[in-house]
Structure formats: C-alpha cells, structure tokens
Design a protein around this motif. Structure first.
Motif, PDB file in Angstrom:
ATOM      1  N   ASP A  11       0.835  -1.203   0.000  1.00  0.00           N
ATOM      2  CA  ASP A  11       0.000   0.000   0.000  1.00  0.00           C
ATOM      3  C   ASP A  11       0.871   1.256   0.000  1.00  0.00           C
ATOM      4  OD1 ASP A  11      -1.370  -2.296   0.821  1.00  0.00           O
ATOM      5  OD2 ASP A  11      -2.860  -1.140   1.912  1.00  0.00           O
ATOM      6  N   VAL A  12       0.688   2.102  -1.006  1.00  0.00           N
ATOM      7  CA  VAL A  12       1.535   3.279  -1.196  1.00  0.00           C
ATOM      8  C   VAL A  12       1.060   4.468  -0.360  1.00  0.00           C
ATOM      9  CG1 VAL A  12       2.428   4.913  -2.908  1.00  0.00           C
ATOM     10  CG2 VAL A  12       2.117   2.503  -3.532  1.00  0.00           C
ATOM     11  N   HIS A  13      -0.241   4.673  -0.288  1.00  0.00           N
ATOM     12  CA  HIS A  13      -0.855   5.743   0.502  1.00  0.00           C
ATOM     13  C   HIS A  13      -0.234   7.117   0.220  1.00  0.00           C
ATOM     14  CE1 HIS A  13      -3.849   3.568   2.731  1.00  0.00           C
ATOM     15  NE2 HIS A  13      -2.969   2.613   3.026  1.00  0.00           N
ATOM     16  N   LEU A  34       7.986   5.372  -3.148  1.00  0.00           N
ATOM     17  CA  LEU A  34       7.876   4.539  -4.337  1.00  0.00           C
ATOM     18  C   LEU A  34       9.043   4.802  -5.287  1.00  0.00           C
ATOM     19  CD1 LEU A  34       6.427   2.506  -6.094  1.00  0.00           C
ATOM     20  CD2 LEU A  34       4.903   4.344  -6.876  1.00  0.00           C
ATOM     21  N   ASP A  38       1.780  -5.148   3.201  1.00  0.00           N
ATOM     22  CA  ASP A  38       1.500  -3.822   3.757  1.00  0.00           C
ATOM     23  C   ASP A  38       2.334  -3.643   5.017  1.00  0.00           C
ATOM     24  OD1 ASP A  38       0.610  -1.439   4.771  1.00  0.00           O
ATOM     25  OD2 ASP A  38      -1.506  -1.972   4.804  1.00  0.00           O
ATOM     26  N   ALA A  51       3.248   1.821   5.407  1.00  0.00           N
ATOM     27  CA  ALA A  51       3.769   3.037   4.780  1.00  0.00           C
ATOM     28  C   ALA A  51       2.950   4.271   5.120  1.00  0.00           C
ATOM     29  CB  ALA A  51       3.833   2.862   3.259  1.00  0.00           C
ATOM     30  N   LYS A  65       7.631   1.386   6.469  1.00  0.00           N
ATOM     31  CA  LYS A  65       8.261   1.576   5.167  1.00  0.00           C
ATOM     32  C   LYS A  65       7.343   1.048   4.065  1.00  0.00           C
ATOM     33  CE  LYS A  65      12.960   0.900   7.008  1.00  0.00           C
ATOM     34  NZ  LYS A  65      14.238   0.155   6.828  1.00  0.00           N
ATOM     35  N   LEU A  66       7.623   1.443   2.845  1.00  0.00           N
ATOM     36  CA  LEU A  66       6.964   0.871   1.679  1.00  0.00           C
ATOM     37  C   LEU A  66       7.805  -0.302   1.193  1.00  0.00           C
ATOM     38  CD1 LEU A  66       4.654   1.055  -0.412  1.00  0.00           C
ATOM     39  CD2 LEU A  66       6.121   2.584  -1.745  1.00  0.00           C
ATOM     40  N   THR A  67       7.137  -1.400   0.807  1.00  0.00           N
ATOM     41  CA  THR A  67       7.825  -2.641   0.452  1.00  0.00           C
ATOM     42  C   THR A  67       7.530  -3.077  -0.964  1.00  0.00           C
ATOM     43  OG1 THR A  67       7.903  -3.468   2.734  1.00  0.00           O
ATOM     44  CG2 THR A  67       7.970  -5.114   0.997  1.00  0.00           C
ATOM     45  N   GLN A 121      12.912  -2.103   0.629  1.00  0.00           N
ATOM     46  CA  GLN A 121      12.069  -1.187   1.377  1.00  0.00           C
ATOM     47  C   GLN A 121      12.592   0.242   1.256  1.00  0.00           C
ATOM     48  OE1 GLN A 121      11.953  -3.293   5.293  1.00  0.00           O
ATOM     49  NE2 GLN A 121       9.776  -3.528   4.865  1.00  0.00           N
ATOM     50  N   SER A 122      11.666   1.166   1.311  1.00  0.00           N
ATOM     51  CA  SER A 122      12.013   2.579   1.324  1.00  0.00           C
ATOM     52  C   SER A 122      12.517   2.965   2.703  1.00  0.00           C
ATOM     53  CB  SER A 122      10.781   3.417   0.986  1.00  0.00           C
ATOM     54  OG  SER A 122       9.832   3.334   2.051  1.00  0.00           O
ATOM     55  N   VAL A 172       8.535   6.024   5.711  1.00  0.00           N
ATOM     56  CA  VAL A 172       7.910   7.007   4.823  1.00  0.00           C
ATOM     57  C   VAL A 172       7.694   8.340   5.535  1.00  0.00           C
ATOM     58  CG1 VAL A 172       5.981   7.454   3.268  1.00  0.00           C
ATOM     59  CG2 VAL A 172       6.845   5.124   3.537  1.00  0.00           C
TER      60      VAL A 172
END
Length: 241
Positions: free
Chosen positions: A8-10, A16, A205, A208, A213-215, A226-227, A230
């Motif tokens: 999930d980017v949200h 991203l 999920d 994020a 983090k975003l995965t 992972q970022s 966020v």
C-alpha cells in the motif's frame, strides 16, 4: 523478467521512487501494485500521475484498494465522508483541490480501470484485501470483499503452523491458490517490519501510511526492498498517524 509486488503506497510517491531505484526496476519486470495508492501523505495527485506515466513504460498491473474507491467516490460526488477524511482522505482531498481539474478526469479513468484481483498463470493470486467464499474468488458474492475484507489475513495468522492442507480442519478457502499476496491490513503501524507470510498468504502492507516503510517483493525469490520510513520523507506531516 521478475514479478514484483508493491504494498500500500498511501500517496507516498517519494518512497515509491526510492523502491524503483533500489530494486533496479526495468520495463521487463512485471510490477503488481496491490492498491491504496492514496490517503496518507500529501502527494496524492503526484502519486497517481506517476502511476499513469509508468503504465506507458512498464508492465504494470494495478489492483483496486478500498481507499482508491473512497477517493473515486469523492471525485465523482464531492460528498465528504467523515470516515474517509479521518483516515487519510483529508490529505488526498487537499491534494486534489490544489490540482488542475483536467487531472481529475484522467485520474477517474485510472481508478475505474483498476482490477479487483489478478490471478497469474502460475496460480498466484494478487488482491488488496481478501475473499470470503470457501470456493475461491470466482464464487465471491460481494466484490467489495476483494478490497475491504480482513478475515483472510486474520484466518491465516490464527492457524497453527502445524496444521497442514491435508488436514480436514484446514480452511478450504486457503487451498485454491499456490500463494496469495495482499495488503490492506498493516503488519505494524508503529515500527519498521518486513513482509510477513502466514500459511500461503503474504502480507506486503508494512505500514507506509504510518511509521513503517513501503515494500516491494520479488514473488519468486522472496527478496524484498524497502524505502526509508515514509514519515521521514514527509517531514512535518502526520500521514495516518
């Protein structure tokens, strides 16, 4: 060619972009986005713009998330759902109110074209949330389950690791697919975590929208990237915290 699944980017476009770079994503890779592209951080419009652009340069599959449906409803009606606003919608609304209205139509087309699920030839299933029918996705009574259900992950995490598919008590709805990849239910809202597997269900999920983090996960090798957390990429913002 790799198959890469994204949680999930949200609205976390900056996260991203980090993932695209860290995983060295190429146009030959198949990127499957599990939904919830908006509602969280301030770059909702920019996030959808980015996804629309890479659709023309990369092999992408875009799954529908519940937050995407809530945003689409607001864009169509301008009716403000208090529950939506309280769970990330305020940042998305403000992002759209500051954008050119021509973008709204392009984004409405994007939201309308999202898929409820994607079943690959290797019998791996990708969807945002889950399904409830014991016979699988083709027999689901309410399509909203694909992007609202939380019982699939709840069921998978409640099972004993010793329970095998051949056992008569093993849940029938978990037997139809080689693996299932979902988002929707954050593994943690408070700390950094890896993607998690329960039985044959993978939850990508990693929070994020909150403190996580975003995965991005390679579905074959299970290597993941992972970022940065966020919230550190959006200083001064609360996200959904």
């Amino acid at each position: 060619m790799r198959t890469l699944v994204v949680g999930d980017v949200h609205s976390g476009l900056r996260a991203l972009e980090q993932l695209m770079d860290r995983a060295n994503v190429s146009p030959e890779d198949h990127i499957i986005f599990l939904g919830d592209y908006v509602d969280g951080w301030s770059t909702a419009v920019e996030t959808i713009d980015f996804l629309i652009q890479i659709k023309d340069t990369h092999h992408c599959t875009f799954i529908r998330g519940n937050h995407d449906e809530l945003c689409r409803e607001w864009l169509l009606t301008q009716r403000e759902n208090p529950q939506w606003l309280a769970h990330g919608g305020t940042a998305t609304r403000d992002s759209y109110l500051g954008a050119n209205r021509e973008n709204w139509e392009l984004h409405l087309n994007f939201y309308a074209d999202l898929e409820n699920y994607y079943l690959a030839k290797d019998n791996r299933l990708y969807l945002h949330a889950g399904y409830t029918n014991l016979k699988g996705i083709d027999f689901e009574y309410f399509e909203q389950s694909f992007y609202w259900d939380r019982t699939l992950w709840e069921l998978a995490t409640a099972l004993s690791p010793d329970l095998k598919p051949a056992d008569p008590n093993f849940p029938k709805r978990l037997t139809h697919y080689k693996e299932v990849f979902i988002g929707h239910t954050p593994i943690s809202k408070l700390k950094e975590v890896p993607p998690q597997k329960a039985v044959n269900i993978w939850n990508v999920d990693t929070g994020a929208a909150f403190k996580g983090k975003l995965t991005m996960l390679d579905v074959d090798t299970k290597e993941f990237w992972q970022s940065d957390p966020v919230h550190t990429l959006y200083p001064g913002e609360r996200g959904r915290n």
